[in-house]
Write a protein that holds these residues in place. Structure first.
Motif: not given
Lengths: 406, 424
Positions: A50-53, A56, B288-291, B293-294, B305
């Motif tokens: 995922t984009k989030r992965d 991070e 962009e790594s936040s819940e 935003y996801e 973003s």
């Protein structure tokens, strides 16, 4: 250029940069596939789905910057991977290369198709991006002008892709295209920063070994010219009209004549001190901004201006006469100033790690080995004669105008 | 001119700062082996400084005056200063924002000559009736250009519904009407009041000899307006917002929105630590790594973003989140809820550490560019600090400090939503 990678070793910067360029020469339908692939590459792979992965992972690499985009250099469309990380002490960038390897070689696929959720979402994002290009009117006018000048091939193609061809792409088709380009297109790897070249070369031999050097020739097409200027107008709900005028010369970045052309364009419209600024803005009061620039791979000179709707005819006329008047009376002072600006444009690249990598890529594409200092010498040595000669080659081709409603 | 040399051994940068007795505040950042050199002169006078005390009375200038002065300072009896810079291989520019006007150039040769040109330019205003009148049409065209820009529009509508009286709600360039009313006298009055030696700073970065440069700057500024800088006056501004929602339509394809939080007095003229804490907090919650935003990204609601910013100055402070999506009303609610949630449950320490490291890393990356260093130092100069303090300021931020700043002022009652939608 038969190396597995190009290096620019320096400890001047606080970061190191890896760029990987996949060089394609797409047909009309393939541009959208390039654009969609770039989007998918930037948000997922099998390891980081995922984009989030992905975000991070990058944040854990001290805020590394990673992006995948499609850029044009002349008729070539390049899928460019950009990975920049903090690098003050010497590094072998293994972590960064590993990340790129995951992205490029191990996409998130099921049954020979890109994962359907990722595919659908990124396709929607791309469609959205294509639809909203027009929201940036300045750039949109320029892109439309280029499209009118060259049609649907090579340089005339839009790297962002097109609505209908994007809509038609299926995830298995795109996976086939992905496999095709991985197998056939030239890959260029360029690394800059405080890096251990030997260790990186060994790593690449072991892990990117299937990247065979595949030569891609710099093809010079014969330039096509029009007898009569192509004028295209579009109407929008805006107060200030956007004008873009494109001129052809037939000169390419591989030709020595590109240097006098850059100087000519600088005198014409490169700064607040230029001919166009003086004639169109200061003297006639027709615009707030006006400038010219060159697409150096194609030798195309573009003039863009923000004007009142009523000023269209006068502006086009003034631009043409400014160029005509200029050809035979360029002053030594103008040349001196313009040379300084163009030299500055090249020298400034030394201070920018992305521009250093970009210059190396330019060299690869035109198959030359010019250093920044080489360009500076060429500019210094350029004569008034050469500049005048090149000015005579400038032929108006297209005017694209976004007009407001009456 | 004596100076202080500050070093930071982690980021391997130095900065030379002139002390008070030299008169002109200078921040010089040496960057060995860089070809580019940049010099900026900042006056702490911007669009917000419309009204000020002048000999005991309040003087009201027109909106757009600071920006007008910025344009006109490039005029010179012999012609445009751009030509001088151009001949010397420099590329010059300027900008005005809420609280400052900045004149700068960069070049790779003739640096000292260009510094002299810049200093002399800001020292010698040349406002005539004729050149003031002719500039008006150019500025009006600039205003029109901004009016067609959805990002500017959404921002200004947001300020409009956030602020009752504060001068920040006025457009930086003014309006065609206010610009029409500006004249030579007004420009002179404002210039003389704010362009003073104690209301400015010079910032340079590049490969130069800092002592030589110090001396040059001090000499060139000799005799410069030593009047004490005037005090700006701001109309009384209540802490509440004007209204919650604004919607306008423009010829665009995608709806843009700005969610703004009008922040209380404790945030006015925030220091470095607070500013960074809010940037970190905003990134944790909406980055962009936040819940947050996801969720919205996966559903296809957000495609890019979000822009997250914190702006603070004299008698104002606000936090803004900008983005594009079809239904910004829903996003605004989710944003308000997110703040409530964090105020209840606090932040994850793992996420905090990761984001903090990211911001430290990004700050260091910014030191790659002479231009980025100068722009950053200009903003630090407004707060009377410098880049050598930044790394430590960020390192000092702990999770409780961030939770603390997120706890006060982020409430739906001081939240506004500004939207620009496509035409039907």
């Amino acid at each position: 250029m038969n190396n597995i990678a190009q290096f620019f070793n320096t400890n001047k910067f606080k970061t190191a940069l890896i760029t990987i360029a996949i060089r394609t020469k797409p047909e009309y339908d393939e541009v959208s596939k390039n654009a969609l692939l770039a989007k998918i590459f930037s948000v997922s792979c099998d390891k980081y789905r995922t984009k989030r992965d992905i975000m991070e992972r990058l944040e854990n690499m001290k805020g590394a910057v990673f992006d995948v985009s499609v850029i044009k250099k002349g008729d070539e469309h390049i899928i460019l991977f950009y990975m920049e990380t903090l690098c003050i002490e010497q590094s072998n960038l293994f972590e960064e290369f590993e990340f790129l390897r995951e992205i490029i070689y191990k996409p998130f696929v099921n049954e020979n198709k890109f994962d359907i959720y990722v595919f659908d979402r990124e396709k929607n994002r791309l469609l959205n991006e294509i639809k909203s290009k027009r929201d940036n009117m300045n750039e949109y006018a320029i892109d439309r002008c280029v499209e009118e000048m060259y049609g649907h091939e090579g340089f005339g193609l839009d790297c962002t892709g097109y609505l209908r061809s994007t809509e038609k792409i299926t995830s298995s088709e795109l996976f086939d295209y992905y496999k095709y380009i991985i197998k056939n297109c030239p890959f260029e790897i360029i690394v800059s920063g405080n890096v251990n070249e030997e260790e990186i070369k060994n790593y690449l031999r072991g892990n990117f070994s299937d990247v065979i050097f595949r030569k891609s020739n710099f093809n010079k097409k014969n330039e096509k010219y029009r007898d009569k200027i192509n004028e295209v107008t579009e109407v929008a709900d805006i107060k200030q009209g956007k004008l873009c005028m494109g001129f052809k010369t037939g000169i390419t970045f591989k030709d020595k004549e590109i240097i006098p052309l850059l100087i000519f364009s600088e005198i014409l419209g490169g700064s607040a001190d230029s001919r166009l600024f003086a004639s169109v803005r200061e003297k006639e009061g027709l615009c707030y901004y006006i400038n010219s620039f060159v697409y150096k791979f194609k030798g195309v000179v573009m003039v863009q201006a923000g004007i009142d709707i009523e000023s269209y005819d006068k502006t086009v006329e003034t631009i043409e006469t400014t160029i005509k008047d200029m050809i035979n009376n360029i002053t030594d002072d103008e040349i001196k100033s313009a040379k300084k600006s163009v030299i500055k444009y090249f020298i400034d690249k030394k201070d920018s790690i992305p521009l250093i990598c970009d210059s190396i890529l330019d060299n690869i594409i035109i198959d030359e080995n010019y250093s920044i200092d080489d360009y500076v010498k060429m500019i210094d040595n350029c004569t008034k004669n050469e500049i005048t000669k090149v000015g005579k080659k400038i032929k108006p081709d297209t005017v694209y105008f976004i007009s407001g409603r009456e | 001119m004596s100076s202080v040399l500050k070093k930071n051994s982690v980021i391997k940068e130095k900065i030379f700062i002139s002390d008070k007795e030299s008169g002109i505040k200078c921040y010089l950042i040496p960057k060995k082996d860089y070809v580019n050199k940049e010099c900026a002169i900042v006056f702490f006078y911007g669009a917000n400084d419309m009204n000020f005390y002048d000999n005991g009375k309040i003087y009201n200038s027109q909106s757009g005056t600071a920006h007008f002065i910025e344009h006109k300072l490039f005029a010179n009896p012999e012609g445009d200063v751009f030509t001088l810079f151009s001949k010397n291989g420099a590329s010059a520019n300027a900008f005005t924002d809420f609280e400052k006007t900045v004149y700068y150039f960069n070049c790779s040769e003739n640096f000292y000559d260009n510094v002299k040109i810049l200093i002399n330019m800001v020292k010698t205003p040349y406002f005539t009736n004729e050149n003031v009148e002719s500039e008006k049409s150019i500025i009006k065209q600039e205003i029109t250009m901004y009016d067609d820009n959805a990002d500017w529009r959404v921002y200004y509508e947001m300020l409009n519904i956030m602020y009752h009286n504060h001068s920040i709600k006025n457009k930086i360039a003014g309006t065609c009407d206010t610009v029409e009313k500006i004249d030579e006298n007004m420009l002179n009055k404002c210039y003389n009041s704010f362009y003073t030696a104690d209301n400015m700073a010079v910032i340079c970065a590049g490969d130069f000899d800092e002592n030589e440069l110090f001396d040059l700057i001090k000499n060139e500024f000799k005799g410069f307006n030593s009047k004490k800088q005037v005090k700006s006056v701001y109309d009384d501004e209540p802490c509440d917002i004007v209204q919650k929602y604004s919607m306008v339509q423009m010829d665009i394809k995608e709806t843009v929105f700005s969610v703004g939080f009008k922040l209380p007095k404790s945030f006015f003229e925030s220091d470095l630590k607070t500013s960074f804490a809010l940037k970190i907090g905003g990134d944790i919650l909406f980055g962009e790594s936040s819940e947050f935003y996801e969720n919205l990204y996966n559903k296809g609601i957000l495609k890019e973003s979000l822009g997250i910013d914190f702006v603070s100055g004299k008698e104002f402070a606000f936090f803004v989140i900008t983005g594009k999506c079809e239904n910004p009303e829903d996003i605004a609610e989710l944003i308000a809820e997110k703040f409530k949630q964090v105020q209840r449950n606090g932040l994850s320490s793992e996420v905090f550490e990761r984001i903090k490291e990211k911001h430290k890393g990004r700050f260091i990356r910014g030191l790659n560019s002479v231009d980025a260093i100068v722009i950053a130092q200009i903003n630090f100069a407004v707060k009377n600090t410098d880049i050598s303090e930044v790394y430590d300021a960020i390192s000092d931020i702990d999770i409780n400090f961030v939770s603390g700043v997120l706890n006060k002022g982020f409430d739906s009652k001081n939240m506004v939503l500004s939207v620009v939608k496509p035409l039907e």
